[in-house]
Design a protein around this motif. Structure first.
Motif, PDB file in Angstrom:
ATOM      1  N   GLY A  71      72.219  82.092 179.213  1.00 50.65           N
ATOM      2  CA  GLY A  71      70.990  82.819 178.895  1.00 50.65           C
ATOM      3  C   GLY A  71      69.900  82.503 179.914  1.00 50.65           C
ATOM      4  N   THR A  72      69.787  81.241 180.250  1.00 51.17           N
ATOM      5  CA  THR A  72      68.786  80.814 181.239  1.00 51.17           C
ATOM      6  C   THR A  72      69.060  81.438 182.604  1.00 51.17           C
ATOM      7  N   PRO A 104      66.979  80.881 167.019  1.00 55.22           N
ATOM      8  CA  PRO A 104      67.536  80.486 168.311  1.00 55.22           C
ATOM      9  C   PRO A 104      66.850  81.207 169.476  1.00 55.22           C
ATOM     10  N   ALA A 105      66.640  82.512 169.316  1.00 53.55           N
ATOM     11  CA  ALA A 105      66.001  83.274 170.402  1.00 53.55           C
ATOM     12  C   ALA A 105      64.552  82.828 170.589  1.00 53.55           C
ATOM     13  N   PHE A 152      64.612  79.713 172.527  1.00 53.26           N
ATOM     14  CA  PHE A 152      64.998  80.026 173.907  1.00 53.26           C
ATOM     15  C   PHE A 152      63.794  80.569 174.687  1.00 53.26           C
ATOM     16  N   ASP A 156      72.060  89.099 175.584  1.00 49.11           N
ATOM     17  CA  ASP A 156      73.161  88.781 174.660  1.00 49.11           C
ATOM     18  C   ASP A 156      74.122  87.801 175.331  1.00 49.11           C
ATOM     19  N   VAL A 157      74.394  86.706 174.659  1.00 51.02           N
ATOM     20  CA  VAL A 157      75.416  85.763 175.134  1.00 51.02           C
ATOM     21  C   VAL A 157      76.449  85.604 174.023  1.00 51.02           C
ATOM     22  N   VAL A 213      61.146  90.205 169.514  1.00 54.63           N
ATOM     23  CA  VAL A 213      62.162  89.376 168.874  1.00 54.63           C
ATOM     24  C   VAL A 213      61.861  89.326 167.381  1.00 54.63           C
ATOM     25  N   ALA A 267      79.885  80.961 174.069  1.00 52.27           N
ATOM     26  CA  ALA A 267      79.396  80.587 175.408  1.00 52.27           C
ATOM     27  C   ALA A 267      77.937  80.134 175.363  1.00 52.27           C
ATOM     28  N   ARG A 268      77.366  80.033 174.162  1.00 53.92           N
ATOM     29  CA  ARG A 268      75.933  79.695 174.063  1.00 53.92           C
ATOM     30  C   ARG A 268      75.678  78.207 174.318  1.00 53.92           C
ATOM     31  N   ARG A 269      74.449  77.904 174.616  1.00 53.42           N
ATOM     32  CA  ARG A 269      73.963  76.544 174.898  1.00 53.42           C
ATOM     33  C   ARG A 269      74.662  75.950 176.122  1.00 53.42           C
ATOM     34  N   ARG A 289      61.171  77.976 175.361  1.00 50.85           N
ATOM     35  CA  ARG A 289      61.631  77.124 176.463  1.00 50.85           C
ATOM     36  C   ARG A 289      61.381  77.801 177.816  1.00 50.85           C
ATOM     37  N   CYS A 315      76.504  90.324 168.446  1.00 50.74           N
ATOM     38  CA  CYS A 315      75.292  89.490 168.501  1.00 50.74           C
ATOM     39  C   CYS A 315      74.283  89.855 167.416  1.00 50.74           C
ATOM     40  N   PHE A 316      74.297  91.099 166.961  1.00 47.67           N
ATOM     41  CA  PHE A 316      73.248  91.565 166.043  1.00 47.67           C
ATOM     42  C   PHE A 316      73.864  92.271 164.839  1.00 47.67           C
ATOM     43  N   ASN A 320      64.685  85.193 164.052  1.00 50.60           N
ATOM     44  CA  ASN A 320      65.692  84.854 165.071  1.00 50.60           C
ATOM     45  C   ASN A 320      65.283  83.541 165.748  1.00 50.60           C
ATOM     46  N   GLY A 377      73.807  77.410 179.236  1.00 50.49           N
ATOM     47  CA  GLY A 377      72.945  77.775 180.353  1.00 50.49           C
ATOM     48  C   GLY A 377      73.036  79.213 180.819  1.00 50.49           C
TER      49      GLY A 377
HETATM   50  C1  COA Z   1      69.118  83.666 172.752  1.00 50.64           C
HETATM   51  C2  COA Z   1      70.377  83.519 173.597  1.00 50.64           C
HETATM   52  C3  COA Z   1      70.435  84.661 174.614  1.00 50.64           C
HETATM   53  C4  COA Z   1      70.309  82.190 174.374  1.00 50.64           C
HETATM   54  O1  COA Z   1      71.404  82.135 175.280  1.00 50.64           O
HETATM   55  P1  COA Z   1      72.078  80.729 175.703  1.00 50.64           P
HETATM   56  O2  COA Z   1      73.025  81.000 176.790  1.00 50.64           O
HETATM   57  O3  COA Z   1      72.603  80.039 174.496  1.00 50.64           O
HETATM   58  O4  COA Z   1      70.788  79.940 176.247  1.00 50.64           O
HETATM   59  P2  COA Z   1      70.747  78.605 177.133  1.00 50.64           P
HETATM   60  O5  COA Z   1      72.019  77.845 177.017  1.00 50.64           O
HETATM   61  O6  COA Z   1      70.300  78.978 178.508  1.00 50.64           O
HETATM   62  O7  COA Z   1      69.574  77.801 176.378  1.00 50.64           O
HETATM   63  C5  COA Z   1      68.407  77.337 177.057  1.00 50.64           C
HETATM   64  C6  COA Z   1      67.522  76.625 176.077  1.00 50.64           C
HETATM   65  O8  COA Z   1      67.031  77.550 175.064  1.00 50.64           O
HETATM   66  C7  COA Z   1      66.902  76.832 173.820  1.00 50.64           C
HETATM   67  N1  COA Z   1      67.896  77.327 172.867  1.00 50.64           N
HETATM   68  C8  COA Z   1      68.896  78.207 173.090  1.00 50.64           C
HETATM   69  N2  COA Z   1      69.609  78.411 171.945  1.00 50.64           N
HETATM   70  C9  COA Z   1      69.045  77.643 170.999  1.00 50.64           C
HETATM   71  C10 COA Z   1      69.342  77.404 169.618  1.00 50.64           C
HETATM   72  N3  COA Z   1      70.385  78.006 168.990  1.00 50.64           N
HETATM   73  N4  COA Z   1      68.563  76.542 168.927  1.00 50.64           N
HETATM   74  C11 COA Z   1      67.518  75.924 169.528  1.00 50.64           C
HETATM   75  N5  COA Z   1      67.192  76.092 170.851  1.00 50.64           N
HETATM   76  C12 COA Z   1      67.942  76.941 171.559  1.00 50.64           C
HETATM   77  C13 COA Z   1      67.200  75.367 174.138  1.00 50.64           C
HETATM   78  O9  COA Z   1      65.973  74.769 174.572  1.00 50.64           O
HETATM   79  C14 COA Z   1      68.186  75.508 175.312  1.00 50.64           C
HETATM   80  O10 COA Z   1      68.265  74.352 176.111  1.00 50.64           O
HETATM   81  P3  COA Z   1      69.278  73.157 175.674  1.00 50.64           P
HETATM   82  O11 COA Z   1      70.599  73.787 175.352  1.00 50.64           O
HETATM   83  O12 COA Z   1      69.294  72.281 176.895  1.00 50.64           O
HETATM   84  O13 COA Z   1      68.651  72.499 174.478  1.00 50.64           O
HETATM   85  C15 COA Z   1      71.664  83.483 172.726  1.00 50.64           C
HETATM   86  O14 COA Z   1      71.456  82.560 171.650  1.00 50.64           O
HETATM   87  C16 COA Z   1      72.063  84.819 172.126  1.00 50.64           C
HETATM   88  O15 COA Z   1      72.708  85.638 172.781  1.00 50.64           O
HETATM   89  N6  COA Z   1      71.709  85.071 170.854  1.00 50.64           N
HETATM   90  C17 COA Z   1      72.124  86.293 170.153  1.00 50.64           C
HETATM   91  C18 COA Z   1      71.433  87.499 170.716  1.00 50.64           C
HETATM   92  C19 COA Z   1      69.925  87.364 170.614  1.00 50.64           C
HETATM   93  O16 COA Z   1      69.375  87.007 169.575  1.00 50.64           O
HETATM   94  N7  COA Z   1      69.253  87.695 171.733  1.00 50.64           N
HETATM   95  C20 COA Z   1      67.807  87.695 171.794  1.00 50.64           C
HETATM   96  C21 COA Z   1      67.329  89.042 171.354  1.00 50.64           C
HETATM   97  S1  COA Z   1      65.562  89.139 171.223  1.00 50.64           S
END
Ligand code: COA
Length: 154
Positions: A89-90, A118-119, A122, A78-79, A112, A83-85, A125, A26-27, A116, A87
């Motif tokens: 992470g939510t 995407p985070a 997230f 971390d997802v 964060v 498996a992202r997008r 949101r 993830c990182f 980053n 739900g």
């Molecule tokens: C951040 C992270 C945990 C989100 O996990 P996820 O399972 O993809 O999140 P969800 O599916 O629950 O997303 C919920 C909402 O967050 C927002 N979101 C999540 N990923 C997004 C992206 N890549 N771009 C824009 N919005 C995003 C959206 O609003 C999304 O809703 P939608 O899919 O209906 O549009 C994941 O992208 C990840 O593991 N990233 C790498 C590790 C990381 O950076 N962690 C954060 C450290 S600070």
């Protein structure tokens, strides 16, 4: 709301290698935790970790630490990329906030990286707001944003 795709459970020590590899994926090096760092956070007595699985296979996790009696800190969430997008992470964030609320915490903090996106989307949101910028927090070069959210029931 329950998500039929994923099952949540508490972290077990047998999960360590899988979680460490997931964090490495993830990182980038320098931001991903070393084994020692991750082990420290996963076994911290003032915290908890929740794992998300699909068909018995770990797809993500969240690590939380209690900073103060009334504040929780997201150490990492971390997802797995494929498996992202969907739900997970939510689900992990909602479960962690719910557990912190039950433990009488009224706020959650996290850091964060400013790049980053995407985070940041997230967390926005999920109702997190920027509290401050921490210069050169990552690898002594990338700024972090500290985000926070009030989670008290009223
Ligand atoms: C951040 C992270 C945990 C989100 O996990 P996820 O399972 O993809 O999140 P969800 O599916 O629950 O997303 C919920 C909402 O967050 C927002 N979101 C999540 N990923 C997004 C992206 N890549 N771009 C824009 N919005 C995003 C959206 O609003 C999304 O809703 P939608 O899919 O209906 O549009 C994941 O992208 C990840 O593991 N990233 C790498 C590790 C990381 O950076 N962690 C954060 C450290 S600070």
């Amino acid at each position: 709301m329950a998500n039929p795709k994923f099952n949540l459970r508490d972290y077990k020590s047998e999960d360590f290698e899988t979680l460490w590899k997931l964090d490495q994926a993830c990182f980038v090096a320098g931001i991903a935790y070393t084994r020692e760092e991750l082990s420290h956070f996963l076994s911290h007595r003032n915290g908890f970790s929740i794992v998300g699985e699909r068909n018995g296979s770990i797809q993500g996790f969240i690590v939380i630490q209690r900073d103060h009696i009334d504040a929780g800190h997201v150490i990492t969430i971390d997802v797995q990329a494929d498996a992202r997008r969907a739900g997970l992470g939510t689900l992990l964030m909602n479960a962690a906030e719910s557990r912190l609320r039950s433990a009488k915490c009224d706020s959650v903090l996290l850091e964060v990286a400013v790049d980053n996106l995407p985070a940041l989307s997230f967390y926005k949101r999920h109702g997190y707001s920027v509290l401050k910028t921490i210069p050169r927090y990552y690898m002594n070069s990338i700024d972090a944003l500290m985000l926070g959210k009030r989670i008290s029931s009223q």
